[in-house]
Design an enzyme around this catalytic site. Structure first.
Site, PDB file in Angstrom:
ATOM      1  CG  HIS A  47      -1.761   1.167   1.412  1.00 41.28           C
ATOM      2  ND1 HIS A  47      -3.139   1.125   1.328  1.00 41.28           N
ATOM      3  CD2 HIS A  47      -1.460   2.460   1.711  1.00 41.28           C
ATOM      4  CE1 HIS A  47      -3.630   2.336   1.549  1.00 41.28           C
ATOM      5  NE2 HIS A  47      -2.624   3.168   1.788  1.00 41.28           N
ATOM      6  CD  GLU A  48       1.433   3.223   3.646  1.00 43.63           C
ATOM      7  OE1 GLU A  48       1.457   4.273   2.960  1.00 43.63           O
ATOM      8  OE2 GLU A  48       0.477   2.937   4.381  1.00 43.63           O
ATOM      9  CG  HIS A  69       0.291   6.009  -0.840  1.00 47.12           C
ATOM     10  ND1 HIS A  69      -0.771   6.554  -1.524  1.00 47.12           N
ATOM     11  CD2 HIS A  69      -0.236   5.427   0.269  1.00 47.12           C
ATOM     12  CE1 HIS A  69      -1.889   6.305  -0.868  1.00 47.12           C
ATOM     13  NE2 HIS A  69      -1.601   5.618   0.222  1.00 47.12           N
TER      14      HIS A  69
END
Length: 265
Positions: free
Chosen positions: A57-58, A61
């Protein structure tokens, strides 16, 4: 723009590789039944899988921010998938895992610091914010593939239940992340399109957005509506509430080993 990132800044961290190893070994233990405690194996599999999804997820980003113009991402270690490099390790890893243990909720956390001033274009800002929860969506689709492809019945019961519970966490994380609440990714998607005045008024509430969402989920009516939506999505993907229920029961191994039901209703 990615040429500003060195090969060492892109190298996958041994910490992440270790998480993948734990996830793989525990998945094998659940599948094969080669464990003194099936519940503990499920706990390791789901927890490590959940942390892996947080790392991805990170990373999503960070990677989109890099392509969007923030060339400082690599030097911060975000492209190594190392959870220890996140600016808020407590919010990014510890609290989300704690929420899973306490309530079976895939609650998102704070994470990478992006220098937004280096990024030009409202669409780029929105895509950077959306990249994280879209990763949870992709993870949920991958985890539920055996269910919507009709092959889940061929898997061992305990593994099927663990997979269903991990998928539930991904769906809850995606829904919560996409909420247009200050401090969450959903607000980051719409924020570039808001007027400067509105953004200034909302900004002071950003640190409390996550806590507010968590507080609302403790309200029985809100919790029931939220999980009703979650199970509705999972049902479309072929995952029954029966599967997620028993997955969570096995996950809580400290409550005692549950008896695997012989047949689903």
């Amino acid at each position: 723009m990615t040429t500003a990132v060195t090969s060492s800044e892109r190298r996958v961290s041994p910490v992440f590789l270790g998480l993948l190893a734990v996830m793989s070994v525990s998945a094998w233990a659940v599948w094969s039944g080669y464990s003194a405690s099936t519940g503990f194996a499920v706990f390791l599999f789901v927890t490590s899988g959940w942390i892996v999804s947080l790392c991805l997820h990170e990373y999503a980003h960070a990677r989109t921010a890099l392509h969007g113009g923030d060339i400082t991402i690599g030097a911060k270690g975000y492209l190594t998938l190392n959870p220890l490099k996140y600016t808020h390790a407590l919010l990014s890893i510890v609290l989300p895992v704690l929420f899973v243990i306490l309530g079976g909720i895939g609650l998102p956390g704070g994470a990478v610091f992006i220098e937004r001033g280096r990024i030009r274009g409202r669409w780029k800002h929105s895509v950077i914010s959306a990249a994280g929860p879209l990763t949870n969506v992709a993870f949920a689709l991958a985890l539920t593939a055996p269910f919507w492809l009709g092959t889940a019945d061929d898997m061992p019961d305990a593994f099927r239940y663990a997979l269903a519970f991990l998928a539930l966490l991904q769906v809850t994380a995606a829904i919560l992340n996409f909420l247009p609440v200050p401090g969450l990714d959903g607000y980051g998607v719409v924020e570039p399109w808001l007027s400067y005045g509105i953004r200034r008024q909302v900004e002071p509430f950003a640190p409390f957005g996550l806590l507010a969402v968590f507080g609302l989920l403790w309200i029985p009516e809100v919790n029931q509506a939220f999980f009703g939506a979650v199970h509705g999505i999972l049902d479309i993907l072929g995952v029954a509430q029966w599967d997620t229920h028993w997955g969570q029961e096995f996950y809580r191994f400290w409550q005692g080993e549950p008896q695997i039901p012989a047949l689903s209703p």
